[in-house]
Design a protein around this motif. Structure first.
Motif, PDB file in Angstrom:
ATOM      1  N   VAL A 132       0.866  -1.185   0.000  1.00  0.00           N
ATOM      2  CA  VAL A 132       0.000   0.000   0.000  1.00  0.00           C
ATOM      3  C   VAL A 132       0.899   1.229   0.000  1.00  0.00           C
ATOM      4  N   PHE A 133       0.466   2.274  -0.689  1.00  0.00           N
ATOM      5  CA  PHE A 133       1.213   3.532  -0.724  1.00  0.00           C
ATOM      6  C   PHE A 133       0.329   4.651  -0.199  1.00  0.00           C
ATOM      7  N   LEU A 134       0.798   5.331   0.847  1.00  0.00           N
ATOM      8  CA  LEU A 134       0.113   6.504   1.388  1.00  0.00           C
ATOM      9  C   LEU A 134       0.922   7.724   0.967  1.00  0.00           C
ATOM     10  N   SER A 135       0.517   8.328  -0.124  1.00  0.00           N
ATOM     11  CA  SER A 135       1.231   9.475  -0.664  1.00  0.00           C
ATOM     12  C   SER A 135       0.763  10.755   0.015  1.00  0.00           C
ATOM     13  N   ALA A 136       1.604  11.781  -0.041  1.00  0.00           N
ATOM     14  CA  ALA A 136       1.213  13.084   0.499  1.00  0.00           C
ATOM     15  C   ALA A 136       0.553  13.948  -0.557  1.00  0.00           C
ATOM     16  N   ASP A 137       0.334  13.381  -1.744  1.00  0.00           N
ATOM     17  CA  ASP A 137      -0.369  14.111  -2.793  1.00  0.00           C
ATOM     18  C   ASP A 137      -1.221  13.131  -3.597  1.00  0.00           C
ATOM     19  N   GLU A 138      -1.944  13.655  -4.567  1.00  0.00           N
ATOM     20  CA  GLU A 138      -2.749  12.805  -5.443  1.00  0.00           C
ATOM     21  C   GLU A 138      -2.000  12.416  -6.705  1.00  0.00           C
ATOM     22  N   MET A 139      -1.133  13.294  -7.173  1.00  0.00           N
ATOM     23  CA  MET A 139      -0.483  13.097  -8.462  1.00  0.00           C
ATOM     24  C   MET A 139       0.244  11.764  -8.550  1.00  0.00           C
ATOM     25  N   ARG A 140       1.075  11.463  -7.570  1.00  0.00           N
ATOM     26  CA  ARG A 140       1.886  10.249  -7.648  1.00  0.00           C
ATOM     27  C   ARG A 140       1.031   8.991  -7.509  1.00  0.00           C
ATOM     28  N   ALA A 141       0.027   9.044  -6.644  1.00  0.00           N
ATOM     29  CA  ALA A 141      -0.875   7.896  -6.509  1.00  0.00           C
ATOM     30  C   ALA A 141      -1.618   7.647  -7.816  1.00  0.00           C
ATOM     31  N   ASN A 142      -2.082   8.715  -8.447  1.00  0.00           N
ATOM     32  CA  ASN A 142      -2.791   8.577  -9.721  1.00  0.00           C
ATOM     33  C   ASN A 142      -1.873   8.038 -10.818  1.00  0.00           C
ATOM     34  N   LYS A 143      -0.621   8.477 -10.809  1.00  0.00           N
ATOM     35  CA  LYS A 143       0.339   7.992 -11.806  1.00  0.00           C
ATOM     36  C   LYS A 143       0.571   6.489 -11.664  1.00  0.00           C
ATOM     37  N   LEU A 144       0.595   6.009 -10.431  1.00  0.00           N
ATOM     38  CA  LEU A 144       0.815   4.580 -10.209  1.00  0.00           C
ATOM     39  C   LEU A 144      -0.361   3.754 -10.721  1.00  0.00           C
ATOM     40  N   GLU A 145      -1.569   4.281 -10.574  1.00  0.00           N
ATOM     41  CA  GLU A 145      -2.733   3.590 -11.146  1.00  0.00           C
ATOM     42  C   GLU A 145      -2.643   3.583 -12.670  1.00  0.00           C
ATOM     43  N   ALA A 146      -2.283   4.726 -13.240  1.00  0.00           N
ATOM     44  CA  ALA A 146      -2.224   4.847 -14.699  1.00  0.00           C
ATOM     45  C   ALA A 146      -1.155   3.945 -15.305  1.00  0.00           C
TER      46      ALA A 146
END
Length: 254
Positions: free
Chosen positions: A76-90
């Motif tokens: 699981v990744f708890l990022s401090a932003d949305e950008m990096r989490a969204n990039k990992l999904e993409a």
């Protein structure tokens, strides 16, 4: 002979099932440095409820993102932003549709000197009567990026550039200010709220209008997609119990 191989096969299958069960009872969570203390409180409550052991790996969101894309075995990744989490999904490194905002961050200007800020952060920044102000690396840490946005909004970025010292993450910013290596530092409000007793000093909670929103997003990584413990952890983070812990730590929630 056939009986012997049948016994061996049964033993192997049994061991595989046990190994799978053990894996489901342990997970590894990559967590942004600003959220580490809160994540520790959350994992304690989670383990008590689910019996799943959690290992936390902390660092800047950018550094953890790079490790994940290079194959680090996080669940699981708890990022401090949305950008990096969204990039990992993409990119397929995280399970599609698994992302959710677990916390809304607030930025704070803090000094270990009780008299320096006195909730008048704008005046202190404009005075420039300090040698060093610490920021997390804006390329790696969303709170560092937000801090630079604040200085830009106030028209002070160029003036204060020579005073800025860069840390890798907000945990290092806290350490720099606490030890006196910087008189001031921008970090998460939670770093101060959750550090009662060791974070004395003065602070200014930065108005959210001075920087972009800090929406901290979690994703279930591909490595943990088949791990029931990882899925349970993501569900737990959205539960009333977890949200209460997050709010008490100094974050807002949706």
């Amino acid at each position: 002979m056939k009986l012997r191989w049948l016994v061996i096969l049964c033993v192997a299958l049994s061991q595989h099932a046990c190994n799978g069960s053990e894996a489901a009872r342990s997970i590894t969570v990559a967590v942004a440095a600003n959220f580490y203390e809160t994540a520790s409180d959350l994992t304690e409550a989670f383990t008590q409820r689910y019996g799943v052991d959690v290992t936390l790996v902390s660092g800047s969101s950018g550094k953890l993102f790079a490790q994940i894309t290079n194959g680090a075995p996080f669940d699981v990744f708890l990022s401090a932003d949305e950008m990096r989490a969204n990039k990992l999904e993409a990119s397929g490194h995280a399970l599609q549709g698994s992302g959710f905002v677990y916390a809304l961050g607030r930025l704070t200007l803090w000094s270990s000197d009780p008299q320096l800020i006195e909730n008048n952060g704008k005046a202190v920044l404009r005075s420039a009567k300090f040698k060093h102000i610490a920021l997390a690396n804006p390329a790696l840490a969303p709170y560092g990026h937000a801090a630079r946005e604040v200085l830009q909004s106030l028209g002070l970025l160029q003036t204060l550039e020579k005073h800025i010292v860069t840390a890798e993450n907000v945990a290092q910013v806290f350490a720099m200010v606490a030890t006196g290596n910087a008189e001031l530092g921008f970090l998460s409000r939670a770093a101060i709220v959750s550090s009662t007793g060791r974070a004395s000093g003065s602070r200014w909670d930065v108005p959210a209008s001075l920087h972009g929103p800090i929406r901290q997003r979690a994703v279930l990584l591909l490595h943990g997609a088949a791990n029931d413990g990882a899925r349970d952890f993501c569900e737990f983070l959205q539960s009333p119990v977890a949200l209460n812990i997050i709010r008490q730590a100094g974050y807002d929630t949706e």
